[in-house]
Motif scaffolding. Structure first.
Motif, short mmCIF file in Angstrom:
data_model
loop_
_atom_site.label_atom_id
_atom_site.label_comp_id
_atom_site.label_asym_id
_atom_site.label_seq_id
_atom_site.Cartn_x
_atom_site.Cartn_y
_atom_site.Cartn_z
N LEU A 41 0.78 -1.24 0.00
CA LEU A 41 0.00 0.00 0.00
C LEU A 41 0.81 1.28 0.00
N PRO A 42 2.07 1.27 0.45
CA PRO A 42 2.84 2.51 0.34
C PRO A 42 3.03 2.98 -1.11
N PHE A 43 2.98 2.05 -2.08
CA PHE A 43 3.17 2.49 -3.47
C PHE A 43 1.96 2.22 -4.37
N LEU A 44 0.90 1.63 -3.82
CA LEU A 44 -0.32 1.42 -4.59
C LEU A 44 -1.44 2.28 -4.06
N ASP A 45 -2.32 2.74 -4.96
CA ASP A 45 -3.47 3.57 -4.59
C ASP A 45 -4.71 2.68 -4.57
N GLU A 46 -5.26 2.47 -3.36
CA GLU A 46 -6.44 1.60 -3.22
C GLU A 46 -7.65 2.14 -3.98
N GLY A 47 -7.66 3.42 -4.27
CA GLY A 47 -8.78 4.04 -4.98
C GLY A 47 -8.78 3.74 -6.47
N GLU A 48 -7.67 3.28 -6.99
CA GLU A 48 -7.56 2.98 -8.43
C GLU A 48 -7.82 1.49 -8.64
N ALA A 49 -8.72 1.18 -9.57
CA ALA A 49 -9.11 -0.20 -9.83
C ALA A 49 -7.92 -1.07 -10.24
N GLU A 50 -7.06 -0.53 -11.09
CA GLU A 50 -5.91 -1.29 -11.57
C GLU A 50 -4.95 -1.61 -10.42
N ASP A 51 -4.72 -0.62 -9.56
CA ASP A 51 -3.84 -0.83 -8.41
C ASP A 51 -4.46 -1.82 -7.42
#
Length: 108
Positions: A41-51
């Motif tokens: 999660l430090p480098f992924l955005d939970e709000g983005e479907a692809e991430d």
């Protein structure tokens, strides 16, 4: 002797401090705690479907390499149920942190 990896499964709403305490306790019990929330999660955005898809895919890969799933916290969320179901399908041991503590206390 090699230490077993333990996949840390906890609600997304749990505070970072609580999750760190869970991981510390698992470590003290002799396991290597693996928590995807801290790793991804430090480098992924939970709000983005692809991430979010990438997070789920990577978490699943990590789960497959762990010897057990340790369920932490008082409630079980939908995401946690998915992790538990996946572990069950893969014949990976699933326990609670309290259960793991009780097992280790009996061994001592």
């Amino acid at each position: 002797m090699e230490q077993a990896m333990a996949y840390v499964c906890c609600p997304a709403e749990e505070s970072r401090v609580k999750v760190q305490r869970y991981c510390r306790k698992i470590y003290e019990l002799g396991y290597v705690p693996i928590c995807p929330r801290f790793g991804f999660l430090p480098f992924l955005d939970e709000g983005e479907a692809e991430d979010l898809q990438a997070y789920n895919r990577m978490s699943h890969l990590i789960l497959k390499r762990c010897r057990m799933v340790v369920v932490c916290g008082k409630e079980v969320t939908g995401t946690m149920n998915t992790d538990i179901s996946t572990a069950d399908r893969l014949h990976i041991i699933c326990t609670t942190l309290d259960g793991l503590i009780k097992i280790k206390e009996k061994e001592a």
